[in-house]
Design a protein around this motif. Sequence first.
Motif, PDB file in Angstrom:
ATOM      1  N   UNK A   1       0.842  -1.195   0.000  1.00  0.00           N
ATOM      2  CA  UNK A   1       0.000   0.000   0.000  1.00  0.00           C
ATOM      3  C   UNK A   1       0.877   1.245   0.000  1.00  0.00           C
ATOM      4  N   UNK A   2       0.404   2.291  -0.676  1.00  0.00           N
ATOM      5  CA  UNK A   2       1.108   3.563  -0.731  1.00  0.00           C
ATOM      6  C   UNK A   2       0.384   4.556   0.168  1.00  0.00           C
ATOM      7  N   UNK A   3       1.140   5.227   1.056  1.00  0.00           N
ATOM      8  CA  UNK A   3       0.559   6.157   2.016  1.00  0.00           C
ATOM      9  C   UNK A   3       1.206   7.527   1.925  1.00  0.00           C
ATOM     10  N   UNK A   4       0.396   8.553   2.158  1.00  0.00           N
ATOM     11  CA  UNK A   4       0.861   9.934   2.317  1.00  0.00           C
ATOM     12  C   UNK A   4       0.724  10.238   3.796  1.00  0.00           C
ATOM     13  N   UNK A   5       1.834  10.594   4.453  1.00  0.00           N
ATOM     14  CA  UNK A   5       1.859  10.809   5.890  1.00  0.00           C
ATOM     15  C   UNK A   5       2.314  12.233   6.172  1.00  0.00           C
ATOM     16  N   UNK A   6       1.489  12.959   6.920  1.00  0.00           N
ATOM     17  CA  UNK A   6       1.856  14.315   7.330  1.00  0.00           C
ATOM     18  C   UNK A   6       1.902  14.376   8.848  1.00  0.00           C
ATOM     19  N   UNK A   7       2.747  15.253   9.383  1.00  0.00           N
ATOM     20  CA  UNK A   7       2.882  15.386  10.845  1.00  0.00           C
ATOM     21  C   UNK A   7       1.878  16.374  11.382  1.00  0.00           C
TER      22      UNK A   7
END
Length: 99
Positions: A93-99
């Motif tokens: 799976x491809x994820x976009x992670x922001x803090x």
Amino acid sequence: MVINEIPLTATNQQFSITLSGTVWQMRIIWRDVAGWVLDMCNSASEPVIAGILLRGGEDLLSQYGWLKPGGRLIVIEDDKQSLDAAGLDKTAKLYWITD
């Protein structure tokens, strides 16, 4: 931390997506020798990044910090075979992670 999955299929694909306020045109292509490869273009379809090999567990954009992407693009794999031609949508799976 906000985590968003970017839905993929196990076929060559191209789509538009907004990540942290920036519109990207993403193209993911299977290359027999290399595996799954990601190209990212701006909203005008001008190439910005080409040839990112999809690999699990690392920030795919870490070497492109000058772009100030606003997050991390990470592939998570369920097993070692997940990034073969048929496994992209099933066990990777491809994820976009922001803090």
